[in-house]
Scaffold this active site. Structure first.
Site, PDB file in Angstrom:
ATOM      1  N   GLY A  46       0.794  -1.236   0.000  1.00  0.00           N
ATOM      2  CA  GLY A  46       0.000   0.000   0.000  1.00  0.00           C
ATOM      3  C   GLY A  46       0.818   1.274   0.000  1.00  0.00           C
ATOM      4  O   GLY A  46       0.489   2.222   0.720  1.00  0.00           O
ATOM      5  N   GLY A  47       1.891   1.343  -0.782  1.00  0.00           N
ATOM      6  CA  GLY A  47       2.670   2.563  -0.884  1.00  0.00           C
ATOM      7  C   GLY A  47       3.817   2.644   0.109  1.00  0.00           C
ATOM      8  O   GLY A  47       4.709   3.479  -0.038  1.00  0.00           O
ATOM      9  N   PHE A  48       3.828   1.805   1.133  1.00  0.00           N
ATOM     10  CA  PHE A  48       4.911   1.814   2.107  1.00  0.00           C
ATOM     11  C   PHE A  48       6.051   0.886   1.709  1.00  0.00           C
ATOM     12  O   PHE A  48       7.060   0.814   2.393  1.00  0.00           O
ATOM     13  CB  PHE A  48       4.388   1.412   3.491  1.00  0.00           C
ATOM     14  CG  PHE A  48       3.704   2.521   4.226  1.00  0.00           C
ATOM     15  CD1 PHE A  48       4.424   3.346   5.085  1.00  0.00           C
ATOM     16  CD2 PHE A  48       2.361   2.769   4.040  1.00  0.00           C
ATOM     17  CE1 PHE A  48       3.805   4.378   5.763  1.00  0.00           C
ATOM     18  CE2 PHE A  48       1.729   3.793   4.712  1.00  0.00           C
ATOM     19  CZ  PHE A  48       2.452   4.609   5.578  1.00  0.00           C
ATOM     20  N   GLY A  49       5.901   0.176   0.628  1.00  0.00           N
ATOM     21  CA  GLY A  49       6.922  -0.753   0.194  1.00  0.00           C
ATOM     22  C   GLY A  49       6.309  -2.000  -0.404  1.00  0.00           C
ATOM     23  O   GLY A  49       5.103  -2.060  -0.655  1.00  0.00           O
ATOM     24  N   THR A  51       6.811  -6.592  -0.761  1.00  0.00           N
ATOM     25  CA  THR A  51       7.418  -7.836  -0.303  1.00  0.00           C
ATOM     26  C   THR A  51       7.846  -8.621  -1.537  1.00  0.00           C
ATOM     27  O   THR A  51       7.071  -8.766  -2.487  1.00  0.00           O
ATOM     28  CB  THR A  51       6.425  -8.654   0.540  1.00  0.00           C
ATOM     29  OG1 THR A  51       6.061  -7.896   1.690  1.00  0.00           O
ATOM     30  CG2 THR A  51       7.054  -9.959   0.993  1.00  0.00           C
ATOM     31  N   ASP A 165      -2.838 -10.662  14.693  1.00  0.00           N
ATOM     32  CA  ASP A 165      -3.423 -10.762  13.351  1.00  0.00           C
ATOM     33  C   ASP A 165      -3.506 -12.224  12.922  1.00  0.00           C
ATOM     34  O   ASP A 165      -3.053 -12.598  11.833  1.00  0.00           O
ATOM     35  CB  ASP A 165      -2.594  -9.951  12.349  1.00  0.00           C
ATOM     36  CG  ASP A 165      -3.394  -9.590  11.092  1.00  0.00           C
ATOM     37  OD1 ASP A 165      -4.644  -9.679  11.128  1.00  0.00           O
ATOM     38  OD2 ASP A 165      -2.778  -9.207  10.085  1.00  0.00           O
TER      39      ASP A 165
END
Length: 690
Positions: A46-49, A51, A165
């Site tokens: 989501g825009g933070f990086g 995987t 989670d």
């Protein structure tokens, strides 16, 4: 290919040798930290990086996962929070990764203004993927999942960590051994910390997260147990708790049994109901409490089933015999005791289970400390096997074995190499190197001239057995190669792969003839009929398909098969096909009529490999460990009378899964390979009933 590390790049894959990304012109990095080769994107954060799936060049290109943090808005609360969580995840993995069912942290570093976390790659499907692929989870599946996950939760909670989670996507079933692995500790936190929610943030996943997480930003061991209960609900019903949460909030948990697709035992329904309690005070407080109630369930099941409004109880006939429940009760009680021993407990839990199971399954008159024990049934036996020699590999998994037609040489495949052994002396002759990853299967041509191997590196290699030289490397599959077969005339090679396809090759030239498509999931077993035209394939899609190798589509599907097909073997005359599947059944099929001739069902069957004796009178099966079974499975080899389906004898010798079986051409020698890193040579003799 080289992957661009710009998290906003729309097409990050680039050809090797390029210095700048063809899409976004970002400088390309061949090796992160001069060690990790990034292959492709696994997911976008989501825009933070992103995987990435990667390879660790310091560890012979072992698979690994690289998580990238590249926040766009420097100095903001969101950016600081993301960096804090990323750092915390690395710390958690460093502390918890010693557990065999939690990924190991390999590295944590900063490069080019981005943070990178590198962890062990877990090869397998997560539980949501299994559900989407059509797996129908029943009572016993959920029991197995609980017994596999609860010790992991016990471990992390004892280290002061809450996962926060727990959901099907974060639970992966390893291909190698079927064990469950808990991943994604990005939301985890220390028990003593309280994370207060801020606008735009979320703690856990809605529907799976407890009310105290969503409402108050607080999490406890009981919060993870709510997520475990929601996960069990999702698997049993096929309905996402997130969808129900969006429509009904938390009210759905009060009538969760209304959504069940099949009956659930009264005892298990009570356990799940307590996991799903909205009020934390009414919920299980620890993994230990759930394990203890699961242990009580087995004693309850020995009594007549009671009626309940929670769920329809299983019929008495559905339960195994009493001795099985007694054995499982002891194993679960053993779990409680040894989990309390901390690090020693989880490191040695599997060995403890095996020891208890062996004592409960070994006849009283068996000889202690014997390397191989043969148990004969009362009736006169047609067959007898005796262990002649054991070849011990040091830390080398034996995934497949083959024997040359002259009966003088054994070939074994395992960790990236192939080894040749002198069968008379039990000594290593030579090592063949060429595969970059595990070698899953080896076969030898009928004339003994060629050896063929297939592996996780997606390649098939053809070797000259006389010169020990590589002749061909066959590249066409896009995933691991797990099964090979060669026609009786030695002209045709067939390969099967996790890419769901079967490929037909010209063995002499290495040329691909055609690709056979029809399976919906991994193809793990193939068998070639002596006629050189008829092929059988078995898959994780629970089907057996028959093919004419001159055609690209299957000619018939053999049914029914309720579970994954693990092994196939044609009888020497080509009239019958033997199959084994995860429902612990061996079936014999008439190839002419396409009908089932006989089903062999034994509670202690969990067959990985099958082999017909050269005379076609006997069938030999090898077992694997079964963590999800309701009874303990020994790693034994069984001999069956093909004509009657009678079990002739059982031989124990391996201490872990039997991975492969092969007869010598004269039928006097059987070779087995196992996950105990051993190759065993058995002498096989025949007797008359008269």
């Amino acid at each position: 290919m080289i992957c661009c590390l710009n998290p906003d790049c729309q097409n990050p894959q680039n050809p090797d040798g390029k210095q700048f990304c063809l899409t976004c012109n970002t400088p390309l990095v061949p090796l992160l930290r001069n060690r990790f080769r990034v292959i492709r994107v696994l997911s976008d954060e989501g825009g933070f990086g992103r995987t990435y799936l990667s390879e660790d060049t310091d560890k012979l290109n072992d698979g690994c996962v690289v998580k990238q943090l590249a926040p766009k808005f420097q100095g903001t609360w969101s950016q600081k929070k993301a960096m804090e969580l990323f750092s915390e995840e690395a710390k958690r993995l460093r502390e918890l990764g010693e557990h065999p069912q939690i990924p190991t942290l390999l590295a944590y570093f900063e490069q080019d203004n981005c943070l990178y976390l590198v962890q062990q790659f877990i090869d397998g499907n997560n539980l949501l993927q299994e559900l989407q692929l059509g797996k129908n989870y029943r009572d016993w599946d959920i029991q197995s999942i609980l017994l596999d996950l609860l010790p992991i939760l016990k471990f992390i909670h004892s280290r002061g960590v809450i996962h926060r989670d727990i959901k099907p996507e974060n639970i992966i079933r390893r291909k190698s051994d079927g064990r469950l692995t808990l991943i994604d500790f990005g939301s985890s936190k220390q028990l003593t910390a309280t994370v207060q929610k801020k606008h735009g943030t979320s703690i856990g996943s809605h529907g799976y997260s407890s009310i105290e997480q969503i409402r108050d930003g607080k999490a406890y061991p009981a919060s993870d147990l709510f997520g475990l209960g929601a996960t069990c609900f999702h698997l049993l019903t096929g309905i996402s708790p997130f969808q129900l949460w969006m429509e009904h909030g938390y009210s759905w948990v009060k009538n969760w049994t209304d959504y069940l697709r099949c009956p659930l035992s009264h005892e298990l329904a009570i356990i799940i109901d307590k996991l799903l309690q909205i009020d934390i005070q009414n919920r299980y407080q620890s993994a230990d409490e759930v394990i203890r109630d699961l242990s009580k369930q087995y004693t309850h099941l020995l009594a007549p089933a009671s009626n309940s409004s929670l769920a329809a109880p299983l019929k008495k006939a559905d339960y195994p015999k009493k001795y099985i429940f007694l054995r499982n009760l002891l194993l679960i009680l053993g779990t409680i005791v040894f989990l309390g021993l901390g690090e020693f407990g989880y490191r040695h839990f599997h060995q403890i289970q095996t020891a208890i199971s062996s004592r409960l399954n070994t006849p009283q008159n068996s000889k202690a400390n014997s390397d191989a024990v043969v148990h004969q049934p009362p009736s006169t036996s047609l067959e007898k096997m005796a262990l002649e020699k054991t070849i011990a590999e040091q830390n080398e998994l034996v995934s497949s074995v083959a024997i040359t037609p002259d009966g003088q040489t054994i070939v074994s495949g395992g960790n990236r190499v192939i080894k040749l052994w002198n069968i008379a002396k039990g000594q290593e002759i030579t090592v063949l190197k060429g595969h970059m990853k595990n070698v899953n299967v080896v076969v030898i041509s009928p004339d003994g001239k060629n050896l063929v191997s297939g592996g996780d590196d997606k390649t098939i290699k053809v070797w000259n057995l006389s010169t020990k030289k590589l002749i061909h490397t066959l590249i066409s599959h896009t995933d691991s190669v797990h099964a090979l077969a060669i026609s009786k005339d030695g002209k045709t090679l067939v390969s099967a792969s996790d890419d769901k396809t079967i490929k037909v090759w010209n063995l002499a030239t290495g040329k691909l003839i055609r690709t056979l498509k029809g399976h919906a999931y991994w193809v793990r077993s193939v068998a070639m009929s002596p006629d050189g035209v008829t092929l059988a394939s078995g898959s994780f899609d629970k089907t057996i398909k028959l093919w004419n190798i001159t055609q690209e589509k299957p000619i018939h599907t053999l049914s029914p098969n309720s579970q994954t097909v693990t092994s196939l073997a044609f009888s020497p005359d080509g009239k019958n096909l033997a199959s084994a599947s995860r429902d612990r059944k061996i079936k014999l099929w008439d190839i002419n009529t396409k009908t089932e001739v006989r089903t062999i069902t034994k509670p202690d069957n969990n067959v990985t490999s099958l082999a017909f004796s050269p005379d076609g009178k006997s069938l030999v099966s090898g077992n694997r460990d079964c963590t999800e079974c309701n009874q303990t499975i020994n790693h034994n080899i069984k001999i069956w009378d093909v004509a009657t389906g009678e079990e002739l004898s059982t031989v124990t010798g391996h201490t872990n899964t039997v991975t492969s079986l092969v007869f010598s051409a004269d039928g006097k020698t059987l070779v087995s390979g196992g996950e105990d890193n051993k190759i065993k040579i058995w002498r096989f003799s025949q007797y008359s009933r008269e």
